[in-house]
Design a protein around this motif. Structure first.
Motif, PDB file in Angstrom:
ATOM      1  N   LYS A  19      19.819  12.831  58.321  1.00 35.87           N
ATOM      2  CA  LYS A  19      19.772  11.646  57.563  1.00 35.87           C
ATOM      3  C   LYS A  19      18.230  11.037  57.500  1.00 35.87           C
ATOM      4  CE  LYS A  19      21.816   6.930  58.105  1.00 35.87           C
ATOM      5  NZ  LYS A  19      22.743   6.274  58.789  1.00 35.87           N
ATOM      6  N   TYR A  20      17.395  11.295  58.400  1.00 37.81           N
ATOM      7  CA  TYR A  20      16.125  11.043  58.398  1.00 37.81           C
ATOM      8  C   TYR A  20      15.165  12.101  58.701  1.00 37.81           C
ATOM      9  CZ  TYR A  20      17.837   6.072  57.774  1.00 37.81           C
ATOM     10  OH  TYR A  20      18.695   5.154  57.480  1.00 37.81           O
ATOM     11  N   ASN A 138      16.955  19.787  50.735  1.00 32.62           N
ATOM     12  CA  ASN A 138      16.795  18.378  50.692  1.00 32.62           C
ATOM     13  C   ASN A 138      16.046  17.580  51.684  1.00 32.62           C
ATOM     14  OD1 ASN A 138      18.161  17.899  48.332  1.00 32.62           O
ATOM     15  ND2 ASN A 138      20.244  17.645  49.412  1.00 32.62           N
ATOM     16  N   ALA A 142      12.443  15.697  51.387  1.00 31.17           N
ATOM     17  CA  ALA A 142      12.056  14.455  52.123  1.00 31.17           C
ATOM     18  C   ALA A 142      10.930  14.609  53.153  1.00 31.17           C
ATOM     19  CB  ALA A 142      13.301  14.259  52.729  1.00 31.17           C
ATOM     20  N   LYS A 154      14.358   8.712  54.267  1.00 35.16           N
ATOM     21  CA  LYS A 154      15.808   9.086  54.127  1.00 35.16           C
ATOM     22  C   LYS A 154      16.329  10.290  53.507  1.00 35.16           C
ATOM     23  CE  LYS A 154      20.409   7.302  52.970  1.00 35.16           C
ATOM     24  NZ  LYS A 154      21.452   6.919  53.879  1.00 35.16           N
ATOM     25  N   GLU A 156      18.317  12.659  51.011  1.00 37.34           N
ATOM     26  CA  GLU A 156      19.509  12.674  50.037  1.00 37.34           C
ATOM     27  C   GLU A 156      20.247  13.855  49.864  1.00 37.34           C
ATOM     28  OE1 GLU A 156      19.843   9.867  48.036  1.00 37.34           O
ATOM     29  OE2 GLU A 156      17.995   8.955  48.614  1.00 37.34           O
ATOM     30  N   ASN A 157      21.175  13.600  50.681  1.00 40.35           N
ATOM     31  CA  ASN A 157      22.171  14.738  50.716  1.00 40.35           C
ATOM     32  C   ASN A 157      23.292  14.838  49.622  1.00 40.35           C
ATOM     33  OD1 ASN A 157      21.528  16.164  53.470  1.00 40.35           O
ATOM     34  ND2 ASN A 157      21.928  14.259  54.447  1.00 40.35           N
ATOM     35  N   LYS A 158      22.594  15.328  48.613  1.00 41.91           N
ATOM     36  CA  LYS A 158      23.311  15.236  47.140  1.00 41.91           C
ATOM     37  C   LYS A 158      23.481  16.905  46.984  1.00 41.91           C
ATOM     38  CE  LYS A 158      22.450  10.745  45.980  1.00 41.91           C
ATOM     39  NZ  LYS A 158      21.525   9.968  44.731  1.00 41.91           N
ATOM     40  N   TRP A 160      24.009  19.347  43.381  1.00 45.09           N
ATOM     41  CA  TRP A 160      23.928  19.527  42.082  1.00 45.09           C
ATOM     42  C   TRP A 160      24.698  20.390  41.730  1.00 45.09           C
ATOM     43  CZ3 TRP A 160      19.554  18.885  45.112  1.00 45.09           C
ATOM     44  CH2 TRP A 160      18.999  17.546  45.024  1.00 45.09           C
TER      45      TRP A 160
END
Length: 164
Positions: A19-20, A138, A142, A154, A156-158, A160
Motif C-alpha cells: 500500500k505504501y 508499481n 513508488a 502510496k 498505485e496497484n493498477k 494496464w
C-alpha cells in the motif's frame, strides 16, 4: 534500485500487495554501475504487515537473507545456503534445508524448463504472472518517487491492459 525486484516479488507473494513505500536510494561506492548500490525500502502492505528490504552492493561479503518476525517466532532464511531456521528466545531449529546433492544452478534450469513447457502448453500457470510483475513494478516506481520527495508514497496497484 531495480535490482530489488526479486525481493519485492517475495514480499508481495508472502504478504500481498503493497500500500505504501518509503525509500532511500544511494550510491556509496565507486563501482562502475548505473544502479544504486545501497538501497533501503520500507513496505507497508494492504493487510498491515510492515517489512524492510535492503540491497547492499557495497559490503565486502555477499549476504542474502529473509527474516520474518511473528508474534511467536522469527523465521530466518539464508538465501546463500538455503537453510530455513525457526528461532524463539535462545533456541533455534533448522526446519528446512536443501538436499545434500543440491546445486544452486538447478533452480535456474528448473525455471527455464518450466518456461519452455509454458511455450508449448498455454494452460500451465506462470510461477510469477505478468500481473504479479506489474505489482512489483508499481512498488519500484513508488520507491523512486519516495526517494525524490523524501516521504512515504502510496503505491498505485493498477494494471494496464493492452490488447494486441
Amino acid at each position: 534500485m531495480y535490482d530489488l525486484v526479486h525481493q519485492i516479488d517475495i514480499a508481495v507473494w508472502l504478504f500481498g500487495p503493497v500500500k505504501y513505500v518509503f525509500a532511500n536510494l544511494a550510491r556509496r561506492s565507486k563501482l562502475k554501475i548505473s544502479a544504486d548500490d545501497f538501497t533501503n525500502l520500507i513496505l507497508i502492505h494492504k493487510n498491515g504487515v510492515t517489512g524492510q528490504i535492503q540491497l547492499d552492493m557495497v559490503s565486502p561479503a555477499y549476504r542474502g537473507e529473509n527474516e520474518i518476525v511473528t508474534k511467536d517466532n522469527v523465521f530466518y532464511l539464508n538465501l546463500i545456503n538455503g537453510v530455513l531456521i525457526k528461532k524463539k528466545n535462545f533456541f533455534s531449529k533448522i526446519i528446512s534445508k536443501p538436499p545434500k546433492k543440491f546445486i544452486r544452478n538447478d533452480l535456474f534450469i528448473s525455471q527455464m524448463k518450466h518456461f519452455l513447457k509454458r511455450l508449448k502448453k498455454n494452460n500451465i500457470d506462470a510461477v510469477c504472472s505478468l500481473f504479479d510483475g506489474i505489482l512489483s513494478l508499481n512498488v519500484l516506481l513508488a520507491a523512486e518517487k519516495s526517494h525524490i520527495k523524501k516521504r512515504l508514497i502510496k503505491v498505485e496497484n493498477k494494471y494496464w491492459v493492452v490488447f494486441v
